[in-house]
Design a protein around this motif. Structure first.
Motif, PDB file in Angstrom:
ATOM      1  N   UNK A 129       0.856  -1.185   0.000  1.00 42.44           N
ATOM      2  CA  UNK A 129       0.000   0.000   0.000  1.00 42.44           C
ATOM      3  C   UNK A 129       0.892   1.234   0.000  1.00 42.44           C
ATOM      4  N   UNK A 130       0.518   2.214  -0.837  1.00 42.73           N
ATOM      5  CA  UNK A 130       1.285   3.462  -0.942  1.00 42.73           C
ATOM      6  C   UNK A 130       0.360   4.626  -0.630  1.00 42.73           C
ATOM      7  N   UNK A 131       0.772   5.466   0.301  1.00 38.58           N
ATOM      8  CA  UNK A 131       0.004   6.654   0.672  1.00 38.58           C
ATOM      9  C   UNK A 131       0.802   7.882   0.271  1.00 38.58           C
ATOM     10  N   UNK A 132       0.169   8.791  -0.461  1.00 40.15           N
ATOM     11  CA  UNK A 132       0.873   9.987  -0.911  1.00 40.15           C
ATOM     12  C   UNK A 132      -0.074  11.180  -0.847  1.00 40.15           C
ATOM     13  N   UNK A 133       0.455  12.318  -0.404  1.00 39.74           N
ATOM     14  CA  UNK A 133      -0.329  13.538  -0.288  1.00 39.74           C
ATOM     15  C   UNK A 133      -0.165  14.389  -1.545  1.00 39.74           C
ATOM     16  N   UNK A 134      -1.126  15.281  -1.759  1.00 43.19           N
ATOM     17  CA  UNK A 134      -1.124  16.137  -2.949  1.00 43.19           C
ATOM     18  C   UNK A 134       0.152  16.975  -3.007  1.00 43.19           C
ATOM     19  N   UNK A 135       0.799  16.971  -4.183  1.00 44.79           N
ATOM     20  CA  UNK A 135       2.016  17.739  -4.390  1.00 44.79           C
ATOM     21  C   UNK A 135       3.273  17.027  -3.939  1.00 44.79           C
ATOM     22  N   UNK A 136       3.129  15.891  -3.263  1.00 44.84           N
ATOM     23  CA  UNK A 136       4.286  15.137  -2.782  1.00 44.84           C
ATOM     24  C   UNK A 136       4.476  13.874  -3.605  1.00 44.84           C
ATOM     25  N   UNK A 137       5.667  13.285  -3.483  1.00 51.52           N
ATOM     26  CA  UNK A 137       5.954  12.025  -4.173  1.00 51.52           C
ATOM     27  C   UNK A 137       6.386  10.985  -3.153  1.00 51.52           C
ATOM     28  N   UNK A 138       6.169   9.724  -3.483  1.00 55.32           N
ATOM     29  CA  UNK A 138       6.486   8.619  -2.578  1.00 55.32           C
ATOM     30  C   UNK A 138       7.020   7.447  -3.383  1.00 55.32           C
ATOM     31  N   UNK A 139       8.097   6.829  -2.897  1.00 52.52           N
ATOM     32  CA  UNK A 139       8.720   5.721  -3.621  1.00 52.52           C
ATOM     33  C   UNK A 139       8.791   4.456  -2.774  1.00 52.52           C
ATOM     34  N   UNK A 140       8.117   4.440  -1.629  1.00 48.71           N
ATOM     35  CA  UNK A 140       8.091   3.250  -0.773  1.00 48.71           C
ATOM     36  C   UNK A 140       6.643   2.854  -0.490  1.00 48.71           C
ATOM     37  N   UNK A 141       6.409   1.551  -0.542  1.00 48.71           N
ATOM     38  CA  UNK A 141       5.080   1.065  -0.182  1.00 48.71           C
ATOM     39  C   UNK A 141       5.185   0.228   1.085  1.00 48.71           C
ATOM     40  N   UNK A 142       4.066   0.148   1.800  1.00 48.79           N
ATOM     41  CA  UNK A 142       3.998  -0.621   3.039  1.00 48.79           C
ATOM     42  C   UNK A 142       3.518  -2.027   2.694  1.00 48.79           C
ATOM     43  N   UNK A 143       4.268  -3.035   3.086  1.00 51.74           N
ATOM     44  CA  UNK A 143       3.915  -4.407   2.738  1.00 51.74           C
ATOM     45  C   UNK A 143       2.608  -4.818   3.407  1.00 51.74           C
ATOM     46  N   UNK A 144       1.907  -5.730   2.754  1.00 51.53           N
ATOM     47  CA  UNK A 144       0.680  -6.279   3.328  1.00 51.53           C
ATOM     48  C   UNK A 144       1.025  -7.274   4.431  1.00 51.53           C
ATOM     49  N   UNK A 145       2.093  -8.029   4.242  1.00 53.06           N
ATOM     50  CA  UNK A 145       2.490  -9.041   5.220  1.00 53.06           C
ATOM     51  C   UNK A 145       3.308  -8.409   6.348  1.00 53.06           C
ATOM     52  N   UNK A 146       3.130  -8.893   7.594  1.00 52.50           N
ATOM     53  CA  UNK A 146       3.950  -8.400   8.705  1.00 52.50           C
ATOM     54  C   UNK A 146       5.236  -9.217   8.853  1.00 52.50           C
ATOM     55  N   UNK A 147       6.262  -8.591   9.385  1.00 55.65           N
ATOM     56  CA  UNK A 147       7.566  -9.238   9.564  1.00 55.65           C
ATOM     57  C   UNK A 147       8.107  -8.909  10.955  1.00 55.65           C
ATOM     58  N   UNK A 148       8.896  -9.837  11.488  1.00 58.95           N
ATOM     59  CA  UNK A 148       9.730  -9.535  12.647  1.00 58.95           C
ATOM     60  C   UNK A 148      11.080  -9.106  12.082  1.00 58.95           C
ATOM     61  N   UNK A 149      11.498  -7.876  12.410  1.00 60.19           N
ATOM     62  CA  UNK A 149      12.751  -7.340  11.878  1.00 60.19           C
ATOM     63  C   UNK A 149      13.787  -7.222  12.990  1.00 60.19           C
ATOM     64  N   UNK A 150      14.986  -7.695  12.674  1.00 59.69           N
ATOM     65  CA  UNK A 150      16.136  -7.592  13.587  1.00 59.69           C
ATOM     66  C   UNK A 150      17.183  -6.748  12.873  1.00 59.69           C
ATOM     67  N   UNK A 151      17.442  -5.573  13.405  1.00 62.09           N
ATOM     68  CA  UNK A 151      18.335  -4.633  12.719  1.00 62.09           C
ATOM     69  C   UNK A 151      19.545  -4.305  13.607  1.00 62.09           C
ATOM     70  N   UNK A 152      20.729  -4.429  12.996  1.00 61.95           N
ATOM     71  CA  UNK A 152      21.960  -4.017  13.672  1.00 61.95           C
ATOM     72  C   UNK A 152      22.535  -2.817  12.941  1.00 61.95           C
ATOM     73  N   UNK A 153      23.674  -2.379  13.372  1.00 63.92           N
ATOM     74  CA  UNK A 153      24.290  -1.235  12.718  1.00 63.92           C
ATOM     75  C   UNK A 153      24.683  -1.568  11.284  1.00 63.92           C
ATOM     76  N   UNK A 154      24.920  -2.859  11.016  1.00 60.70           N
ATOM     77  CA  UNK A 154      25.438  -3.240   9.705  1.00 60.70           C
ATOM     78  C   UNK A 154      24.494  -4.119   8.888  1.00 60.70           C
ATOM     79  N   UNK A 155      23.437  -4.681   9.513  1.00 58.71           N
ATOM     80  CA  UNK A 155      22.630  -5.660   8.787  1.00 58.71           C
ATOM     81  C   UNK A 155      21.164  -5.595   9.223  1.00 58.71           C
ATOM     82  N   UNK A 156      20.347  -6.184   8.355  1.00 57.98           N
ATOM     83  CA  UNK A 156      18.905  -6.281   8.638  1.00 57.98           C
ATOM     84  C   UNK A 156      18.447  -7.703   8.343  1.00 57.98           C
ATOM     85  N   UNK A 157      17.750  -8.304   9.306  1.00 59.16           N
ATOM     86  CA  UNK A 157      17.214  -9.659   9.138  1.00 59.16           C
ATOM     87  C   UNK A 157      15.685  -9.597   9.271  1.00 59.16           C
TER      88      UNK A 157
END
Length: 896
Positions: A103-131
């Motif tokens: 799903x992508x939400x964008x306001x008038x006059x603005x642009x957006x290049x990222x969408x929000x996934x439909x599926x949920x994830x457990x994210x583990x993020x470090x300074x150098x990596x993302x799981x």
């Protein structure tokens, strides 16, 4: 057991049908899980569960084995049909495992290049990596999980601790324990879930910070979407959206890749993605788009195409079951008979003020039912319609009938508007419940209450306390009295608003951007209405008084003509044509559908009685064949013309809501009778009774018969294709149900004297039953997959496991099982087929009524208030069970 025996069992019909039963049962249970808990629970436990996917895969492989084993390619139609399901399964698997949706939400006059996934994830993020780990959680069952990742050569584990779900529209809370191997664990509360960007929690382990979050993730797109303008159109004079669209610019590598308009049923294809209009911000300055990338589209659509070819080919392939049954019917035709004697009953209440009512009845008839009926009004949903329609809906809602005191609905509305003081004392408000009558001090035999009778001498509402208690209860806790109180109060409020003239907005506001219309009271107080129009309106109201008292309508007729001309000049762009207005008035007066209930019922009842007498006594009534054909053909022709008239009046196909779809099911039941009735009186009686029953239900109080505007998603040519095909199938399957029941009745009536004769009748109507079932199942399956195409072209997915979709899928499986039971030796008897074809219709009833009224889902545009299950329904179930039991002794009938 040897491998050969296992393989033989795996590709047997018995095993395949068992798998189909598991699929149907699982999906049916899941709809209740979704209604009681939430969508994620249903997905985790059933729809996306590994066991369900394995059963579906095993069923597909078993079908492939059966195709090879039986050399099905020798029968073109059957081979293409069954092969289509395998291809559709492959396409669905590609979409399921390799597709992307967000799903992508964008306001008038603005642009957006990222969408929000439909599926949920457990994210583990470090300074150098993302799981990332896909993680859906259920409200029931075991949510236990443990994820281990190698971080800087050390094992880091996140384990499930607890889960607290939240109400719909809010974030849930997931508690986890996390830590490195050999070290201490820390607990974190993660708020998020499907559709939410999870709130991150930072944990520190010996100076190393690790961020955890649970929810949907951001997916970077290979392009950006800029919203140039969001456009929302509403129906005239209302807040109901007619359509909404987004003017967007696609930016690729910093450069414009073109401007496009995206609106409902009109997506945009770009760079392998499809963009769909989904919803919008309440301030109308932002848009919500759904995006998907679907690698399974081509095989899926090819499978749909093969499905159509297979079903059609199966009807004409030499040696097919359909051709064999058709030949049997042609060569084994019993005699038939029809007698028809329609009766109509009318009830006229005695007037309380004979002089006033006599004048109103005699003097206003021509004006009220003529020019006044064609005056256009604007309803609260913005639809412009003749006052005849508004009057019929109001009177029917208040009184539960089309007229009272010998007055038409238009005459009653005219009287209630001009002389509310008199009508407040008249018994016009329908009342059924004896407890409410007692509260109001009415006699038990009273069918109507007056408006003034609900207030005491001090003007206090007699039902106020009881009504407050009823409204405070949740819908599930309300009893019969509570529901009747709420309904009666609604009728009372409609009467009150009618006395005040609130419903009759027939004065257009000049140059209004929303094309709003006003009632007479509001028009007199509105500065934008020209003085001369107010003068004309005043002349009309005075002219009405002269017309009713002295039968002098010259002033009223002249003023009304000026008002109609003012409507045409002021709001020409939104008005229906004069011919359409006259057609709608005629439609209201004719009440064809309501009258057809009695015609079909009497026709079917008499035909059934005489058919059974003929079968039991061995008599033939060939002379009545022409009467049969003429009467039934006239009813069907009237039904068809009335459907066409409603189509013309509504300006959209007449199967877009509960009332229209039931009328259409009745028509399809009659069509099935037209196709199969010529040589079978029992078939005629079944189709007539089914048509009458469905249309009788359509005219019950919980079904709204009014013509309404379409919601935006229904403004698609796919509405005509999908809904017409799938709804028509209900008529053919309903005919199959009643024919199965009739065959069981004949089995119960068998004895040594009539055994041979009744067996011939049973085999004949069973052949018609199976043909009707084949046609119905074909239409149901095609309609379902047409719906998949519509869904994919409208919002980017074929299937969302919505309750309506799911029960259609369950119904397809149920009828596929019924049709293939004959391939299992011990279950191939006519008795088993008749029982199963009768009981299978319960799945259709659940699909249509159960989902619309009792389960959650997105098909709300065809839903209504949840009615209580009537007591006769349980009697019908008991009667069917009794017939099945009694028919068992006569089950010995040679198969076809």
């Amino acid at each position: 057991m040897s491998a050969l025996k296992i393989l033989k069992f795996f590709i047997s019909y018995k095993f395949a049908l068992c798998l189909l039963f598991i699929l149907a049962a699982g999906a049916g249970v899941a709809t209740f899980l979704e209604s009681i808990y939430d969508t994620q629970t249903a997905k985790i436990l059933v729809y996306e569960a590994r066991w369900y996917e394995c059963v579906m895969g095993a069923a597909t492989l078993s079908l492939l084995g059966i195709i090879i084993k039986t050399k099905m390619w020798r029968r073109f139609g059957s081979f293409v049909l069954h092969a289509a399901f395998i291809i559709i399964f492959i396409g669905a698997a590609l979409t399921r495992y390799f597709g992307t949706e967000g799903v992508l939400h964008v306001r008038a006059g603005e642009s957006e290049s990222e969408m929000v996934s439909v599926k949920p994830y457990l994210q583990i993020r470090t300074q150098d990596a993302l799981f990332e780990h896909p993680l859906n959680l259920s409200q029931i069952g075991d949510n236990d999980f443990s994820f281990t990742q190698s971080i800087n050569s050390k094992s880091f584990t996140v384990k499930f601790s607890s889960y607290k779900p939240a109400p719909k529209g809010e974030q849930g809370t997931l508690a986890v324990k996390a830590g490195f191997e050999g070290g201490s664990e820390q607990e974190a509360q993660l708020r998020g879930g499907a559709g939410w960007l999870g709130e991150p929690k930072i944990l520190s382990f010996d100076g190393e910070e690790i961020m955890l979050s649970w929810g949907s993730k951001l997916i970077e797109l290979p392009f950006a979407v800029k919203l140039l303008k969001f456009k929302l159109e509403r129906y005239p004079g209302s807040q109901s959206p007619s359509s909404y669209a987004s003017d967007v610019e696609i930016l690729k590598e910093g450069k414009s890749a073109g401007e496009h308009e995206i609106y409902m049923n009109h997506p945009l294809n770009f760079d392998g993605f499809k963009l769909f209009q989904s919803s919008y911000d309440t301030d109308e300055l932002g848009t919500v788009l759904e995006l998907n990338r679907d690698p399974g589209k081509i095989p899926t659509y090819f499978g749909y195409f093969l499905l159509c070819v297979g079903f059609i080919g199966n009807l004409f392939t030499a040696g097919s079951r359909f051709k064999k049954l058709a030949k049997f019917i042609k060569n084994n035709a019993p005699a038939a008979l029809l007698l028809i004697a329609p009766f109509f009953f009318g009830i006229e209440l005695r007037a309380a003020d004979e002089n006033y009512l006599a004048n109103l009845k005699a003097n206003s008839r021509v004006h009220a039912n003529g020019a006044f009926a064609e005056l256009l009004v604007q309803d609260y949903m913005g639809r412009i319609k003749p006052l005849s329609t508004e009057a019929s809906e109001i009177v029917n809602k208040i009184s539960g009938t089309d007229s009272l005191y010998g007055l038409s609905a238009e005459q009653m509305i005219l009287g209630m508007s001009l002389n509310p003081a008199f009508w407040r004392d008249q018994k016009i408000i329908k009342i059924k419940n004896d407890e409410i009558k007692k509260m109001l001090g009415l006699a038990p035999q009273e069918r109507y209450a007056s408006f003034n009778s609900v207030f005491d001498e001090n003007g206090n509402y007699k039902l106020a306390h009881a009504l407050d208690e009823a409204n405070e209860k949740s819908a599930s806790r309300r009893g019969v009295l509570d529901n009747e109180l709420i309904k009666f109060d609604e009728r009372l409020n409609i009467a009150y608003l009618t006395f005040r003239g609130v419903f009759f907005k027939f004065i257009p506001v000049p140059n209004d951007p929303q094309n709003a219309w006003l009632s007479p009271n509001d028009a007199f107080a509105d500065y934008s209405i020209a003085p001369q129009i107010k003068g004309v309106l005043n002349d009309y109201l005075n002219g009405l008084q002269d017309g009713i008292s002295d039968n002098d309508w010259a002033k009223a007729d002249a003023a009304l003509a000026e008002l109609k001309n003012y409507q045409r000049v002021t709001s020409a762009a939104i008005l229906p044509s004069v011919s359409r207005v006259k057609a709608e008035v005629f439609y209201n007066k004719a009440s064809v559908f309501k009258k057809l209930v009695y015609f079909y019922m009497i026709l079917g009842g008499v035909a059934l009685i005489l058919a059974l007498l003929g079968a039991l006594c061995g008599k033939s009534f060939a002379l009545a064949q022409k009467i049969l054909f003429a009467a039934f053909a006239i009813c069907f022709a009237a039904h068809t013309l009335a459907l066409a008239l409603r189509w013309y009046v509504a300006a959209h196909v007449p199967w877009s809501d509960s009332y229209e779809s039931m009328i259409y099911i009745g028509w399809s039941a009659a069509l099935a009778g037209i196709i199969f009735f010529r040589k079978s009186l029992l078939t005629l009686s079944a189709s007539c009774l089914l048509a009458s029953i469905v249309m009788l239900v359509a005219h019950m109080s919980f079904v709204n018969p009014q013509i309404t505007n379409l919601v935006p998603v229904l403004k698609s040519y796919w509405l005509s294709i999908h809904v017409s095909v799938i709804t028509a199938s209900y008529g053919f399957l309903g005919l199959s149900c009643l024919l199965g029941l009739l065959a069981l009745v004949l089995m119960a009536l068998k004895n040594s004297a009539n055994c041979e004769r009744l067996n011939a009748q049973i085999r004949y109507i069973t052949a018609i039953n199976e043909i009707s079932l084949i046609v119905g199942l074909s239409m149901l399956t095609l309609g379902n997959f047409f719906g998949g195409v519509w869904a994919n072209e409208s919002w980017g997915r074929y299937w969302g496991w919505d309750s309506k979709e799911t029960w259609s899928y369950v119904s397809i499986i149920v009828y596929a099982i019924v049709l293939h039971l004959k391939l299992i030796p011990k279950l191939g008897s006519i008795y088993v087929y008749c029982v199963s074809s009768t009981l299978a219709y319960s799945s259709i009833i659940m699909t249509y009524f159960g989902v619309n009224f009792y389960l959650t889902g997105m098909h709300s545009y065809a839903a209504g208030d949840a009615p209580q299950i009537p007591a006769p329904f349980y009697c019908i179930i008991a009667a069917i069970i009794l017939i099945i039991a009694l028919a068992f002794r006569g089950r010995d009938v040679k198969t076809i």
